[in-house]
Design an enzyme around this catalytic site. Sequence first.
Site, PDB file in Angstrom:
ATOM      1  CG  ASP A  87      -2.211  -0.478   1.100  1.00  0.00           C
ATOM      2  OD1 ASP A  87      -2.612  -0.621  -0.059  1.00  0.00           O
ATOM      3  OD2 ASP A  87      -2.873  -0.728   2.127  1.00  0.00           O
ATOM      4  CE  LYS A 142       4.255  11.146 -21.043  1.00  0.00           C
ATOM      5  NZ  LYS A 142       3.198  10.248 -21.623  1.00  0.00           N
ATOM      6  CG  HIS A 172       8.943   5.640 -24.307  1.00  0.00           C
ATOM      7  ND1 HIS A 172       7.849   6.325 -23.879  1.00  0.00           N
ATOM      8  CD2 HIS A 172       8.605   5.131 -25.511  1.00  0.00           C
ATOM      9  CE1 HIS A 172       6.897   6.246 -24.779  1.00  0.00           C
ATOM     10  NE2 HIS A 172       7.330   5.518 -25.796  1.00  0.00           N
ATOM     11  CE  LYS A 176       9.885   5.859 -29.484  1.00  0.00           C
ATOM     12  NZ  LYS A 176       9.226   4.582 -29.518  1.00  0.00           N
ATOM     13  CG  ASP A 229      -0.459  10.940 -23.165  1.00  0.00           C
ATOM     14  OD1 ASP A 229       0.140  10.474 -22.180  1.00  0.00           O
ATOM     15  OD2 ASP A 229      -0.753  10.256 -24.164  1.00  0.00           O
ATOM     16  CG  HIS A 234       6.686  11.363 -25.825  1.00  0.00           C
ATOM     17  ND1 HIS A 234       7.562  10.912 -24.871  1.00  0.00           N
ATOM     18  CD2 HIS A 234       5.566  10.608 -25.666  1.00  0.00           C
ATOM     19  CE1 HIS A 234       6.989   9.946 -24.165  1.00  0.00           C
ATOM     20  NE2 HIS A 234       5.776   9.748 -24.622  1.00  0.00           N
ATOM     21  CE  LYS A 328      -3.377   8.034 -26.695  1.00  0.00           C
ATOM     22  NZ  LYS A 328      -2.202   7.217 -26.935  1.00  0.00           N
TER      23      LYS A 328
HETATM   24  C1  BG6 Z   1       3.125   7.381 -23.882  1.00  0.00           C
HETATM   25  C2  BG6 Z   1       1.750   7.990 -23.892  1.00  0.00           C
HETATM   26  O1  BG6 Z   1       4.025   8.227 -23.232  1.00  0.00           O
HETATM   27  O2  BG6 Z   1       3.573   7.180 -25.213  1.00  0.00           O
HETATM   28  C3  BG6 Z   1       0.785   7.091 -24.657  1.00  0.00           C
HETATM   29  O3  BG6 Z   1       1.290   8.133 -22.561  1.00  0.00           O
HETATM   30  C4  BG6 Z   1       1.326   6.787 -26.026  1.00  0.00           C
HETATM   31  O4  BG6 Z   1      -0.498   7.694 -24.734  1.00  0.00           O
HETATM   32  C5  BG6 Z   1       2.752   6.276 -25.964  1.00  0.00           C
HETATM   33  O5  BG6 Z   1       0.488   5.793 -26.619  1.00  0.00           O
HETATM   34  C6  BG6 Z   1       3.364   6.154 -27.330  1.00  0.00           C
HETATM   35  O6  BG6 Z   1       4.607   5.508 -27.245  1.00  0.00           O
HETATM   36  P1  BG6 Z   1       5.154   4.630 -28.475  1.00  0.00           P
HETATM   37  O7  BG6 Z   1       6.570   4.304 -28.121  1.00  0.00           O
HETATM   38  O8  BG6 Z   1       4.265   3.441 -28.550  1.00  0.00           O
HETATM   39  O9  BG6 Z   1       5.044   5.539 -29.658  1.00  0.00           O
END
Ligand code: BG6
Length: 478
Positions: A87, A142, A172, A176, A229, A234, A328
């Site tokens: 928890d 993030k 992330h 790449k 987001d 990114h 999306k």
């Molecule tokens: C994340 C977002 O950081 O990156 C998601 O929260 C998104 O909404 C994702 O789908 C995309 O990552 P990738 O590497 O699949 O392009």
Amino acid sequence: MSVQAFDVVIFGGGGDLASRKLLPALYRCESTLAPKTRIILTVHREQSAREFLAGSISKMTAFLSDHECDAATLKRFRQRLHMLVIDVDGERGWGELTERLSPHTKITLYYFALSASLYGQASQRLSEHGLISDQCRVVIEKPIGHSELSAEEINARISQYFTEQQTYRIDHYLGKETVQNLIALRFGNALLERQWDGSSIDHVQISLCETVGVEGRFGYYNHTGALRDMVQNHLLQLLCFVAMEPPSRLDEQSIRQEKIKVLRSLRRITTEKIDRATIRAQYQASAKQPGYCQQLGEQSNTETYVAIKAHIDNWRWSKVPFYLRTGKCLANAYAEIVIQFRPVRYNVFSPSAGPLEANSLVIRLQPEESIKMSLMVKELHSSRNKLKPVSLDLNLATEFTGKLSDGYKTLLLNVVEGDKSLFIHRDEIVAAWQWVDPIIDCWRRNNSPLYSYVSHSEGPAAADALLERGGRQWFPYR
Ligand code: BG6
């Protein structure tokens, strides 16, 4: 090459991020992991460890390709996995975690795959149980907060327990391969660097297009939206790598200083400009799937798509628009950066040579990682100077052996090695929010329109108009 033994404790170990990204990334490291490396998944609901771990493995394999899933590797990986019920805001489970980590001499990564509002609480609990030593690092996801103020509150809270050096803010996209290649491409090639400014470049496009929708993350996404987001982190990070000045060294500090300068040079978007410089939209039903609000089960003003015309007010980028877009449920899933050069100064060819296309450099991050440069050449055997655009094409997967990863693998190993050059500093987070917050504020004050687009289409027509006003268009998906 093997990596020193470490323990990674994933808070939120039963969530989407763990099964989609973190476990596959750790699994891909399996051949380099030391035998004593352990992965501890923490969950908040009482459940059988055996069933939970079997379920985690099966969810993880859905995100691996068939050739990656061999039984022997899966078995070895399974033996590293442990589950603990903890928890974060209560007492349950902390004693057991302390026992598991004892004598606590290995490098320990605490990965907060949790809502950012729990980062402070989790750090406090770790500290109260004596689980933070010099060997520990905390990795946070993030978006950090939902505004500058909330991000600073979270950062301040974490910094009571972890030093800035121990804090790894992950994005992330920076793991790449092609993003890191941007540095090599820009600063390893005099040919490009000399052209890298407004005298040669007309504009830049950065597109992060997804075919997937919100995928069961409505609780998070509906109060976040595409701007927070994807753009705040990114997209702005990619923009920094394209636009920054050459750092004097490739270390964390030098890179960070240059990125912060870019973020601080981003022109604020004002109320007068907001509806001409930004487009927000939401996907609607198509024959194949319901729209966002139908999936959510209520009305919502959250954007699932955003396009922005941004400007960087400095010497290098004056009058060069940076068009950013992400969404999306679009027609194609790809991420790419397009550097569109200016046309030649004077066309010496006759009209029969055909149109002279300006050069472009297209850096694709996914699904494949590639770099393409378009050039005009004379068509072979044409009697007159008939010109044709061709492409110099570098596909990283065929040029080099080894599998490309989605970024998490590289970054997780960087945390173990203590390499922070691809992580985000607290000051960058603040500078990014300082540009994003006013956009959200203007949208609210102006009651800016929420356009719609049919799911799995190219996005809203209004986003095309954003470029057409400048006589430009989005680079087509190829
Ligand atoms: C994340 C977002 O950081 O990156 C998601 O929260 C998104 O909404 C994702 O789908 C995309 O990552 P990738 O590497 O699949 O392009």
